[in-house]
Design a protein around this motif. Sequence first.
Motif, PDB file in Angstrom:
ATOM      1  N   UNK A  46       0.844  -1.183   0.000  1.00 32.09           N
ATOM      2  CA  UNK A  46       0.000   0.000   0.000  1.00 32.09           C
ATOM      3  C   UNK A  46       0.885   1.241   0.000  1.00 32.09           C
ATOM      4  N   UNK A  47       0.523   2.219  -0.840  1.00 28.71           N
ATOM      5  CA  UNK A  47       1.329   3.421  -0.998  1.00 28.71           C
ATOM      6  C   UNK A  47       0.498   4.674  -0.743  1.00 28.71           C
ATOM      7  N   UNK A  48       1.102   5.688  -0.139  1.00 34.29           N
ATOM      8  CA  UNK A  48       0.420   6.984  -0.062  1.00 34.29           C
ATOM      9  C   UNK A  48       0.346   7.607  -1.459  1.00 34.29           C
ATOM     10  N   UNK A  49      -0.650   8.442  -1.651  1.00 42.34           N
ATOM     11  CA  UNK A  49      -0.900   9.045  -2.957  1.00 42.34           C
ATOM     12  C   UNK A  49      -0.783  10.567  -2.871  1.00 42.34           C
TER      13      UNK A  49
ATOM     14  N   UNK B  49      -4.172   7.869   3.184  1.00 39.59           N
ATOM     15  CA  UNK B  49      -2.957   8.668   3.073  1.00 39.59           C
ATOM     16  C   UNK B  49      -2.894   9.319   1.692  1.00 39.59           C
ATOM     17  N   UNK B  50      -3.773  10.289   1.481  1.00 34.73           N
ATOM     18  CA  UNK B  50      -3.810  11.002   0.200  1.00 34.73           C
ATOM     19  C   UNK B  50      -3.535  12.478   0.458  1.00 34.73           C
ATOM     20  N   UNK B  51      -2.569  13.025  -0.251  1.00 34.63           N
ATOM     21  CA  UNK B  51      -2.249  14.440  -0.148  1.00 34.63           C
ATOM     22  C   UNK B  51      -2.547  15.146  -1.449  1.00 34.63           C
ATOM     23  N   UNK B  52      -2.857  16.439  -1.376  1.00 29.08           N
ATOM     24  CA  UNK B  52      -3.109  17.228  -2.578  1.00 29.08           C
ATOM     25  C   UNK B  52      -2.331  18.534  -2.478  1.00 29.08           C
TER      26      UNK B  52
ATOM     27  N   UNK C   2       2.493  13.820   7.514  1.00 26.05           N
ATOM     28  CA  UNK C   2       1.079  13.431   7.489  1.00 26.05           C
ATOM     29  C   UNK C   2       0.779  12.189   6.644  1.00 26.05           C
ATOM     30  N   UNK C   3       1.662  11.855   5.715  1.00 27.85           N
ATOM     31  CA  UNK C   3       1.385  10.699   4.853  1.00 27.85           C
ATOM     32  C   UNK C   3       2.324   9.528   5.121  1.00 27.85           C
TER      33      UNK C   3
END
Length: 810
Positions: free
Chosen positions: A567-570, A650-653, A793-794
């Motif tokens: 699983x990977x953060x995006x 774990x999704x950042x924008x 955060x991620x």
Amino acid sequence: MKRILSLSLLLIAVSAVSLAQAVNVTSFRYAGPYALQTPYMVDTVNVDGSKFEVKSLLRTNLSVEALRTAAYVSAVPASDEDALHLIGFTSQNFLYTKADVKVEGLKDWFLTMDGKEVSGKVKMEPGTHEFVLRFLGKDADSLKISLTPDKEGKISLREDGRRIYSLDINSMGAGHGGVSISADGKYICLGHKMTLPDGKANTYYEILRAADGKFVTRTSERISWMPTGSAYWYTRKGLEGRSLICADPETGVEKVLGTGIPEGWFTISPAGDFLLFNLRTDGPKEGEVHQILTPDDRQTGWRDRGYIARYDLATGLMQPLTYGWHNAWLCDISADGSKMLFSTSRERLTKRPSSLSSLYVMDLKTLEVNCIMEDEGFTGSYSFSPDASQVLVTGGPDSFDGIGRDVLEGQIPNQYDVQAYLINVADKSVKPLTKDFAPSVDNAVWSRADGKIYLSVEDKDCKSLYRLDPQSLKTEKLDGGEDYIPSFDLAPDANMLVYCGQSLENSDRAYKYDTKKGRRTLLYDFSAERLGGVDMGKGDAYEFTSSRGDLINGFYVLPPDFDPNKKYPLLVHYYGGCSPSSRYCVGAYSPQVYAAQGYVFYVINPSGAAGFGQEFAARHVNTAGDVVSDDIIEGTRRFCEDHPYIDTTKIGCFSASYGGFMTQLLLTKTDLYATGISHAGISDHTSYWGEGYWGYSYSQVSMADSYPWTRRDLYVDRSPLYNADKIHTPLLFLHGSADTNVPIGESIQMFTALKLLGAETAFVVVDGENHGVYDYAKRRQWLRTIFAWFSKYLQDDDTWWNELYPQKNL
């Protein structure tokens, strides 16, 4: 007699709970022993009064190049007498870490990491790190080296000679310094630019034969090609001021075309007998208490006015060709040197568009002028056709009374979706060239060799090259071999052009392209030099059909060591404004530098972007990001559904400018994202509209015929500031203190709102920088701030953030 010493290098990782299992290094690179001799004692002490000590030889200059090609071995030879030894090993870490470095069993030694001496606690940014241990002595029986990271599993060893893509690789190394071609297509000038660790760049230029790509000569001068033939020119400072030098690329023979050349930008006439200058007259000055005449009067230099002058190389006579208080700009000179194309502009604030341009053709012998375009809006560039009977113009769809429009009923076009037009000089009639052509035109050049128009365009998520027939209006895409080709140079009198391009998995490559045969040839691969041995993440397209039935474009890059079972953060990146986000490798928002830190990097081009056709681009207008943000949210959800290896918690924008506004807007609409970053983002459309240097003029595109007093629903209801209480996501604000495009107050007021609401937020100011961060050191620190925030955060690791911005008792 020599003994063989075995070396055990222990890497001990420490977690917050207990010591991790040691990683033993059983092989390493070795160079030496380097025998040393005691120098002849001219005196018993040196100038500092110090007596000679053998250990001082440890600092003897010694290249580490031998380590780069040394094979890995499991033992190091001892020396019968004191000698210098070099040991090299490589570690890497995908996340920021600090490590305790210990060297035991040696008396005289020092250790470097990436060329800098280190000891004790070492800060290790994500990347591949080269350690070199230099020690002095006869043996090292009890030598032990340990690196103790602050958390479990942060550091690993690497022996294959490869590297991961890091901030240093993204910031430093080889790249192109421009590429151009002579008028007759026989010679190519290729710039080589090497960015050094201090941010300075060494640049030189090679001249190549276009026929075979063979090297001809090298120069440090930034040269330009003469309008015809093969010769190049440059200016040189001398006792008599500036001299204009013309040179033969093959022989290097120089000819002085003129001395005492005035300062300023100029164009050389086709015959090389005169220069056309763009000059400026200083506007009226006032004191520290001064009147602002118009919104643009806030801008430095706005009161200065441009005019055009002709400089005769034979006599040194400077003849003004235009005069007045309206700006005049040189646009082009005809191929025979008899005519000049120039434009003027005037302000009209009471009606959209607020800036109008007029275009003139001047007879350079009589100075008679023919106005071929008067008070036109949204136009950009202008150039002559080969015979000067027509003028090629780029402009928005609303230019020339909307003759190039191709939108739905009731839609207002996006003026950044640039079109091409032709003006007939004789009768001033206008012909749209790209009305049915979806890409947006960046640059257009008319070839004298084949009569075709060559275009660089925004083509969905690519920047591509096209050829346009001005008669049939047929377009043909050239096979450029790269996804991102921002510009090109065309040989006016030959079937040849040159360019540099990138793609998702490579940096700059320079090419020549035979426009007659449709064949490209690689001139130089800067990417191989810069990225050789670097693990690159694999990239691919991702498109989906939205709930509205639209095909939404995008692409993504995976971590280099991607495992579909993990699983990977995006990270989700976008612009969301008038332009698309393109596929490139090296840059501020390089997908590779984030993928190397363990993220999947997804870029989406939502509704409203240019390069997808006028109807699609028109959706940017009078929506204040509403439809755009819906596309981004839906795209994020769809991407996660189609790629089960994404950790949806774990999704950042993040993005900048209009994209910074988009980050804020997204977080008022959804809790899908675990965190966000807004750089130079708009928080209040009303304040940006009035305070930004280009706020009101940009709003003529994005908020066409809509104003704060007529469309509260756009300017207030869709401004993040007035929806701040809906944000429940940690949000970082970044802003340059000298930003004149989106003033820093846009971040200040939103940060203040979130602080008063008790929301999780942070604000980092980059002193002295404008809308972009261009100072090398500040840019690197700005990027580190982004990396550290996402790591916090991620990746559940706040080490880097706390190192950059430690807690303060204030």
